[in-house]
Design an enzyme around this catalytic site. Structure first.
Site, PDB file in Angstrom:
ATOM      1  N   TYR A  38      -5.603  14.407  -1.452  1.00 28.19           N
ATOM      2  CA  TYR A  38      -4.261  14.985  -1.563  1.00 28.19           C
ATOM      3  C   TYR A  38      -3.230  13.910  -1.884  1.00 28.19           C
ATOM      4  O   TYR A  38      -3.529  12.704  -1.832  1.00 28.19           O
ATOM      5  CB  TYR A  38      -3.895  15.716  -0.264  1.00 28.19           C
ATOM      6  CG  TYR A  38      -3.477  14.808   0.889  1.00 28.19           C
ATOM      7  CD1 TYR A  38      -4.408  14.053   1.589  1.00 28.19           C
ATOM      8  CD2 TYR A  38      -2.136  14.696   1.257  1.00 28.19           C
ATOM      9  CE1 TYR A  38      -4.011  13.224   2.634  1.00 28.19           C
ATOM     10  CE2 TYR A  38      -1.734  13.874   2.294  1.00 28.19           C
ATOM     11  CZ  TYR A  38      -2.673  13.137   2.986  1.00 28.19           C
ATOM     12  OH  TYR A  38      -2.283  12.317   4.009  1.00 28.19           O
TER      13      TYR A  38
ATOM     14  N   LYS B 249      -7.223   8.805  -0.002  1.00 28.71           N
ATOM     15  CA  LYS B 249      -6.278   9.744   0.609  1.00 28.71           C
ATOM     16  C   LYS B 249      -6.998  11.083   0.773  1.00 28.71           C
ATOM     17  O   LYS B 249      -6.800  12.043   0.028  1.00 28.71           O
ATOM     18  CB  LYS B 249      -4.997   9.863  -0.234  1.00 28.71           C
ATOM     19  CG  LYS B 249      -3.806  10.306   0.604  1.00 28.71           C
ATOM     20  CD  LYS B 249      -2.503   9.994  -0.081  1.00 28.71           C
ATOM     21  CE  LYS B 249      -1.328  10.711   0.538  1.00 28.71           C
ATOM     22  NZ  LYS B 249      -0.983  10.325   1.896  1.00 28.71           N
TER      23      LYS B 249
ATOM     24  N   GLU C  92      -2.454   0.216  10.260  1.00 27.61           N
ATOM     25  CA  GLU C  92      -1.342   1.020   9.730  1.00 27.61           C
ATOM     26  C   GLU C  92      -0.980   2.106  10.727  1.00 27.61           C
ATOM     27  O   GLU C  92      -1.622   2.242  11.780  1.00 27.61           O
ATOM     28  CB  GLU C  92      -1.714   1.623   8.376  1.00 27.61           C
ATOM     29  CG  GLU C  92      -2.890   2.587   8.450  1.00 27.61           C
ATOM     30  CD  GLU C  92      -3.254   3.236   7.114  1.00 27.61           C
ATOM     31  OE1 GLU C  92      -2.429   3.228   6.191  1.00 27.61           O
ATOM     32  OE2 GLU C  92      -4.382   3.757   7.019  1.00 27.61           O
TER      33      GLU C  92
ATOM     34  N   LEU D 183      -4.533   2.829   3.772  1.00 31.83           N
ATOM     35  CA  LEU D 183      -4.131   3.468   2.523  1.00 31.83           C
ATOM     36  C   LEU D 183      -3.135   2.526   1.851  1.00 31.83           C
ATOM     37  O   LEU D 183      -2.180   2.082   2.492  1.00 31.83           O
ATOM     38  CB  LEU D 183      -3.461   4.818   2.797  1.00 31.83           C
ATOM     39  CG  LEU D 183      -3.072   5.557   1.515  1.00 31.83           C
ATOM     40  CD1 LEU D 183      -4.296   6.155   0.842  1.00 31.83           C
ATOM     41  CD2 LEU D 183      -2.054   6.647   1.802  1.00 31.83           C
TER      42      LEU D 183
HETATM   43  C1  LIG Z   1      -2.349   6.754   6.731  1.00 34.93           C
HETATM   44  C2  LIG Z   1      -1.217   6.531   5.783  1.00 34.93           C
HETATM   45  N1  LIG Z   1      -0.872   5.270   5.487  1.00 34.93           N
HETATM   46  C3  LIG Z   1       0.145   5.019   4.632  1.00 34.93           C
HETATM   47  C4  LIG Z   1       0.872   6.040   4.059  1.00 34.93           C
HETATM   48  C5  LIG Z   1       2.012   5.712   3.121  1.00 34.93           C
HETATM   49  O1  LIG Z   1       1.648   5.959   1.793  1.00 34.93           O
HETATM   50  P1  LIG Z   1       2.713   6.319   0.688  1.00 34.93           P
HETATM   51  O2  LIG Z   1       3.726   5.236   0.683  1.00 34.93           O
HETATM   52  O3  LIG Z   1       1.932   6.367  -0.578  1.00 34.93           O
HETATM   53  O4  LIG Z   1       3.288   7.631   1.061  1.00 34.93           O
HETATM   54  C6  LIG Z   1       0.538   7.362   4.327  1.00 34.93           C
HETATM   55  C7  LIG Z   1       1.284   8.454   3.697  1.00 34.93           C
HETATM   56  O5  LIG Z   1       0.917   9.597   3.733  1.00 34.93           O
HETATM   57  C8  LIG Z   1      -0.539   7.620   5.204  1.00 34.93           C
HETATM   58  O6  LIG Z   1      -0.910   8.880   5.508  1.00 34.93           O
END
Ligand SMILES: Cc1ncc(COP(=O)(O)O)c(C=O)c1O
Length: 285
Positions: free
Chosen positions: A32, A146, A178, A202
């Site tokens: 997603y 993701k 994270e 991620l």
């Molecule tokens: C586990 C995780 N880490 C980091 C992020 C941040 O990613 P992004 O900046 O692409 O939204 C998200 C965003 O959904 C996330 O679910």
């Protein structure tokens, strides 16, 4: 009007249906993205859509759309729904097929669903900062994908909510990875430090934008691991993510970060990040 996209078609939300044998529904077998919309325009759409296709590849699923086809679909959804400020949620599952752990036959087409939501910017959190808890990272070892499988993230976030906090900062073997829905960076002696973009996090699009901002503005940064001890001794800490933008952390499990207020470098990064949004989407205040 509230339209959604199901496999390339625009359907009224109330009429959209998912088959009970959709593999996303049964197994979480899919990927997603969430894309921010400011002033009716998508922010970092190409980056998100490229990551979506990449996430699909990493689970052995070929997404049957190109980045530009997806972009066109999304632009039309924004127009149809007259979305000005909000998010687009999109997911692609491995399709509809009788339940079986093994992947379905190659002719089973992945299912694409997209919907939009009106949502404001997290102004209060960005201005005042948030409190967080620490939580052992029990997730799988492919956090760079993701994936729709978010149980580890959900359980971490729930613990934070129950503790009256915004986010759960996860750590593995003493190394901070994270949040449950955001990346984390610490600032020590003027340097921004964030976990390397490997399989344990991620690689956030917002994280990458912030690092680009550092690069272009001579703000020292490093993509290196840091420990729980480093976290406790940081001068400033911030979360980054599509929904949280650049959100300062002011307290970890009841202990203040620095002076317990939003630090100067975090503030500067917030302003520069807004500048990036405005470059793509126009003035946002
Ligand atoms: C586990 C995780 N880490 C980091 C992020 C941040 O990613 P992004 O900046 O692409 O939204 C998200 C965003 O959904 C996330 O679910």
């Amino acid at each position: 009007m509230d339209y959604v996209i199901v496999n390339g078609e625009y359907i009224k939300r109330s009429e959209a249906k998912v088959d009970i044998e959709d593999r996303g529904y049964q197994f979480g077998d899919g990927v997603y993205e969430v894309i921010r919309v400011y002033n009716g325009k998508m922010f970092t759409a190409s980056e998100h859509l490229e990551r979506l296709i990449e996430s699909g590849k990493k689970i052995g699923m070929e997404i049957p759309y190109t980045v530009s086809e997806l972009k066109q679909l999304l632009v039309e959804l924004i127009t149809k729904n007259q979305l000005v400020l909000g998010t687009l949620y999109m997911q692609v599952t491995r399709g509809t097929s009788p339940r079986n752990h093994a992947f379905p036959a190659a002719d089973v087409r992945p299912n694409l669903v997209v919907y939009s939501k009106e949502v404001g910017r997290p102004i209060e959190n960005m201005q005042q900062g948030v409190k967080v808890i620490l939580n052992e990272d029990i997730r799988w070892l492919l956090c760079d994908i993701k994936s729709l499988n978010l149980l580890g993230n959900l359980m971490a976030k729930q613990k934070a909510v129950e503790a009256g906090c915004f986010e759960a900062i996860q750590h593995r073997d003493g190394i901070v990875t994270e949040g449950s829905l955001s990346n984390i960076s610490i600032i020590k002696d003027g340097k921004v430090i964030t976990h390397p973009a490997d399989n344990l996090i991620l690689n956030g699009i917002t994280r990458q934008k912030v690092l680009g901002i550092c690069r272009n503005n001579d703000i020292p940064f490093a993509e290196t691991t840091f420990t729980l001890e480093d976290l406790k001794n940081a001068d400033e800490i911030f979360l980054s993510g599509t929904t949280v933008e650049v959100t300062p952390i002011i307290e970890i499990e009841g202990k203040k970060v620095g002076a317990g207020t939003v630090g100067p470098l975090t503030k500067k990064l917030q302003i520069l990040f807004e500048g990036e949004i405005e470059k793509e989407c126009g003035k946002i205040r």
